[in-house]
Design an enzyme around this catalytic site. Structure first.
Site, PDB file in Angstrom:
ATOM      1  N   GLU A  19      49.268  90.964 -38.164  1.00 38.25           N
ATOM      2  CA  GLU A  19      49.135  90.420 -36.804  1.00 38.25           C
ATOM      3  C   GLU A  19      49.458  88.929 -36.738  1.00 38.25           C
ATOM      4  O   GLU A  19      50.159  88.473 -35.831  1.00 38.25           O
ATOM      5  CB  GLU A  19      47.703  90.655 -36.311  1.00 38.25           C
ATOM      6  CG  GLU A  19      47.450  90.128 -34.917  1.00 38.25           C
ATOM      7  CD  GLU A  19      45.972  90.146 -34.562  1.00 38.25           C
ATOM      8  OE1 GLU A  19      45.627  89.480 -33.573  1.00 38.25           O
ATOM      9  OE2 GLU A  19      45.193  90.794 -35.274  1.00 38.25           O
ATOM     10  N   ASP A  20      48.969  88.161 -37.705  1.00 40.63           N
ATOM     11  CA  ASP A  20      49.014  86.696 -37.587  1.00 40.63           C
ATOM     12  C   ASP A  20      50.089  86.017 -38.433  1.00 40.63           C
ATOM     13  O   ASP A  20      50.255  84.806 -38.358  1.00 40.63           O
ATOM     14  CB  ASP A  20      47.646  86.101 -37.981  1.00 40.63           C
ATOM     15  CG  ASP A  20      46.558  86.506 -36.991  1.00 40.63           C
ATOM     16  OD1 ASP A  20      46.915  86.901 -35.871  1.00 40.63           O
ATOM     17  OD2 ASP A  20      45.373  86.428 -37.346  1.00 40.63           O
TER      18      ASP A  20
END
Length: 711
Positions: free
Chosen positions: A76-77
């Site tokens: 996600e990051d």
């Protein structure tokens, strides 16, 4: 600050060295991927995945779960893909990480929809590997512990979602340690002042009652020792949210809640549990109706324990829980205990049962998801179904079924199997016939009676309470409406094609496909359904088909014999043919059909005043005729003027019953001291049947005018 070496030391207690090295490798990979990223609190971002892994280590989770915890925000990051993770750490770890990751890349208009979609994704991931939810719960727990850096409104939103979804899931999976902490942290974020006041009150009460609690603990322990029973008495305290809920629901002040403190007795085996129960009941009198045996009948999440409440010194109630040490581990870790035992290459039967129940629950979630109309409806079902109080009933073979408090026969039928619920027509409770809406009680034995052609009833939605039953009924009704709408649409389109001397079956191949493409429809059924539900006009569709067939130059040929052929109705068409309540048509009455958008055809008597201007619109009005073999009963309304006298209702009821009809509703108005107006709604077979009843009513003494109502 907690480090990876500290975690490795803790893991050494239950994991082999090669697996610990894999966990450390996942940490260093995450540390590099998150390099330069910081949390709102200012700490390096990698402290979060390390803390999540530490929570899982407390539960003795396996090394793949710990690796997924380290890597759960990498996809996600950072720029790392799922494929890259799979190559580095294996497919199971990559799948776990993908299941835990959020759907931030999809933009939803509504945050509620986004949360619901995220939860749906998580359910699908859980169905492949149930460890996804355990990692997710640990992730949410650490986020709740570090809420301090967020804005107040964001704190409240996250706390509410945690309380409604994640705390309930932890409870459903039996992970009590996480559930209690999630609930208390959410409570403190939502109501900080209330939480602080209750915390202070508990602290003060502990000081005031310290000697009493110590005395009770000593007394219980001494009784066990005197009887030679193995057992350890531990004092326990209700957590903040449960105290608050008790104060709110029972409208009591804190001082009135006497069972803030209780005791838990841990022993070695099940036999000792029951013997200890006898000892504590001999020491203090039990409160009637407050004993629960969750060892014989475990909760759905696998929780097992004996619960009893005693009258202590001065009448103070004492809550006591008695369980084995294995039950204690399972109560705290729930489904996670499956991996706790598996780590030692042995699988405890209770832990195995807990895991099987969890998988059955996820399977039920998937079935609900398939039947739900959209993600918001699905998540509402889940929230309503997650943790109600339970009752226990039996199948005819003696199997125990667990249902929420207030569940009905229909809920039971759907909990056995969706097909049994859909075809249910009657039920025997303890060998006696009972209505399908009967609310069940613990200990009852149920036998469901089914019929092959039976279908769910819309009225069932008024009394079912389980999410599985509600979603299955809605799904079946939608399917039923779709099927009936397609059948009606076919009949209406064939009727509209009749003036052109053709029918749907006689149209050239490919012609219908051209029309479907023109209207961006995927299948013939979609077109027919829209006609049956009144969202498209059959006459317009038929004209367009003929235009396409003849190069858009044709005129309809007037063959009156075929054009005027009415649609035959039998009264059993179900959800797409309805009978107007304004004029209450009966078989034998001249009738027409009015096409109502989204509902199908509404049948009216030809003289009904409510048709109004529709009589001039051939696209909305259809000629209908009754089938010769109708077996249903229909409502008919009568108004009688007759002299007031005693026994009037009984006399009318006897006459109507003798005529083979039923009284659905009766109302009597007194016009004056001598005359009454009686309004009857009867259930009759047809117009001739009604005429016979009216003739018999006229033969009654003192009956004046009789009028059939309609408009």
């Amino acid at each position: 600050m907690f480090t990876i070496d500290d975690l490795a030391d803790r893991l050494g207690g239950y994991l082999p060295q090669d697996e610990i090295q894999q966990v450390k490798r996942a940490f260093y990979y995450a540390e590099q991927a998150h390099d330069g990223q910081r949390r709102r609190s200012g700490e390096p971002y990698v402290t979060h995945p390390l803390a999540v892994a530490n929570i899982l280590a407390n539960m003795h989770m396996d090394h793949q779960s710990l690796m997924a915890a380290m890597l759960h925000d990498v996809i996600e990051d950072t720029g790392v893909s799922k494929t890259a993770l799979g190559e580095q750490f294996g497919k199971p770890v990559a799948e776990l990480v993908d299941g835990v990751s959020k759907l931030t890349q999809i933009a939803f208009e509504d945050k509620a929809v986004a949360q619901a979609e995220n939860f749906q994704k998580m359910v699908l991931a859980m169905s492949r590997d149930i460890r996804v939810i355990i990692v997710k719960l640990a992730d949410r727990l650490h986020n709740m512990r570090t809420l301090g850096a967020l804005r107040p409104e964001k704190k409240r939103r996250i706390a509410r979602e945690t309380l409604e979804i994640y705390a309930r899931i932890a409870s459903r999976l039996g992970i009590n340690t996480i559930r209690v902490e999630l609930e208390d942290l959410s409570f403190q974020a939502l109501y900080p002042m209330r939480a602080e006041r209750i915390k202070r009150a508990v602290s003060n009460a502990r000081g005031h009652r310290r000697s009493t609690i110590r005395q009770l603990q000593t007394s219980l322990q001494q009784s066990l020792d005197d009887e030679g029973l193995p057992g350890t008495v531990i004092g326990r305290q209700k957590h903040l949210l449960s105290i608050y809920r008790k104060m709110r629901d029972q409208r009591k002040s804190f001082a009135e809640i006497m069972d803030v403190f209780g005791f838990r007795i841990l022993t070695e085996d099940v036999d000792s549990c029951y013997r200890i129960l006898g000892v504590v009941h001999n020491l203090y009198k039990p409160v009637p109706g407050r004993f629960k045996d969750y060892i014989a009948i475990p909760k759905a999440n696998g929780y097992q324990s004996l619960h009893t409440t005693l009258f202590g010194p001065g009448g103070m109630p004492i809550e006591v829980q008695i369980r084995t040490r294995e039950m204690e581990a399972l109560a705290n870790n729930g489904i996670a205990a499956h991996w706790l035992y598996k780590a030692g290459q042995t699988e405890h039967p209770i832990a195995q049962g807990s895991h099987a129940r969890a998988r059955a629950w996820v399977k039920g979630l998937l079935e609900m998801q398939r039947h739900a109309g959209d993600s918001l409806e699905f998540i509402e079902h889940v929230k309503n179904d997650l943790f109600p109080d339970d009752i226990y009933v039996f199948t005819p073979k003696g199997d125990i079924m667990e249902l929420p408090q207030g569940a009905t026969v229909i809920d039971f039928a759907y909990s056995v199997h969706t097909d049994i619920g859909n075809s249910c027509i009657a039920c025997r409770i303890d060998r006696h016939l009972a209505p399908l809406s009967t609310r069940l009680e613990s200990g009852q034995t149920l036998e469901i009676i089914t019929a092959p052609g039976a279908r769910p009833n819309l009225a069932w939605l008024n009394f079912v309470i389980t999410a599985k039953a509600r979603s299955a009924i809605r799904h079946a009704l939608k399917h039923q409406q779709h099927t009936e709408a397609v059948q009606l649409g076919r009949r209406l389109l064939n009727k509209a094609l009749a003036p052109f001397e053709t029918s749907l079956e006689e149209l050239p191949e490919g012609l219908l496909d051209s029309l479907l493409k023109e209207h961006s429809l995927k299948a013939e059924e979609s077109l027919l359904e829209s006609i049956g539900l009144g969202t498209r006009v059959a006459h317009v569709v038929a004209r367009r088909l003929i235009d396409l067939q003849q190069g858009e130059t044709s005129e309809p040929m007037q063959h009156q014999g075929r054009a005027q052929r009415p649609i035959v109705i039998s009264g059993a068409e179900g959800m797409v043919i309805k009978f107007a309540r304004c004029c209450r048509p009966l078989p034998g009455d001249p009738v027409v059909g009015h096409l109502s958008t989204g509902k199908g055809i509404v049948v009216h008597r030809t003289e009904c005043r409510n048709l109004g201007e529709l009589k001039n619109d051939p696209d909305k009005l259809f000629a209908l005729e009754w089938s010769d073999d109708i077996e249903e009963d229909f409502p008919a309304a009568l108004r009688l003027e007759m002299e007031t006298r005693r026994g009037l209702v009984a006399e009318l009821a006897a006459l109507v019953t003798d005529a083979g009809a039923n009284i659905e509703r009766i109302g009597i108005e007194e016009r004056d001291a001598r005359l009454s107006i009686v309004n009857l709604v009867l259930s009759v077979r047809n117009r001739v049947h009604l005429a016979r009843i009216i003739k018999r009513l006229r033969n009654l003494a003192n009956v004046g005018r009789i009028t059939r109502l309609g408009n």
